[in-house]
Design an enzyme around this catalytic site. Sequence first.
Site, short mmCIF file in Angstrom:
data_model
loop_
_atom_site.label_atom_id
_atom_site.label_comp_id
_atom_site.label_asym_id
_atom_site.label_seq_id
_atom_site.Cartn_x
_atom_site.Cartn_y
_atom_site.Cartn_z
CE LYS A 1 -4.29 -1.57 2.18
NZ LYS A 1 -5.22 -1.36 3.32
CG ASP B 1 -10.20 0.19 6.24
OD1 ASP B 1 -9.24 -0.41 6.75
OD2 ASP B 1 -11.36 -0.26 6.25
CB SER B 2 -8.92 -0.66 0.39
OG SER B 2 -7.66 -1.23 0.69
N GLY C 1 -2.54 -9.06 -1.86
CA GLY C 1 -3.89 -9.30 -1.36
C GLY C 1 -4.70 -10.17 -2.32
#
Length: 209
Positions: free
Chosen positions: A19, A75-76, A167
Amino acid sequence: MTRLLQPGKLVIATHNAGKLREIRALLEPYGMDCLSAGELGLPEPAETGTTFAENALIKAHASASASGLPALADDSGLCVAALGGAPGVYTADWAEAAPFEGGPGRDWYMAMGKVEGKLAELGPDTLRDCWFACVLALAWPDGREAVFEGRAPGTLTWPPRGTMGFGYDPVFVPSGDSRTFAELDPAEKHRISHRADAFSKLVSSALMD
């Protein structure tokens, strides 16, 4: 119009190297000197919110308060329509903790398998529509805050494909393409990702004079 966020140091409220790389690349053109919460040794606050916005604000305010600098939190997560939007805010929790390169980490292959298993339980005709959601929260040491939301629609594929993402990227095929996020060049992914959508809104509201 005066930009909300002036050039200078900005804490990226994350300990996730993937990120950080994406966010740093997106912010560099605007004169931001990005430091991560991990690099500063800041603790990770408990994410007790029930929405992406709540959790992003928790992280941003924690980093801003601890560092005395403006902070940006992301935030994902992956939201699957057939699963009622799950895993959603629990996207990382579905990966659970697992040993990785000698330290704590997450087993993303296991997480992708959980999603696929739940879809399989619903039957072969189950729609595989999904989206990545992203909320970016800015917070300042004086308590000010701003929130920007983005989304990238797509479908799920199986088995996972590609090595350039992180992810759930290897099972996410963005709308209008046949490749997964993990098969896209990072620069190409940046242009169409949920984070890029949220960043376009942040840029127009907070980084443009």
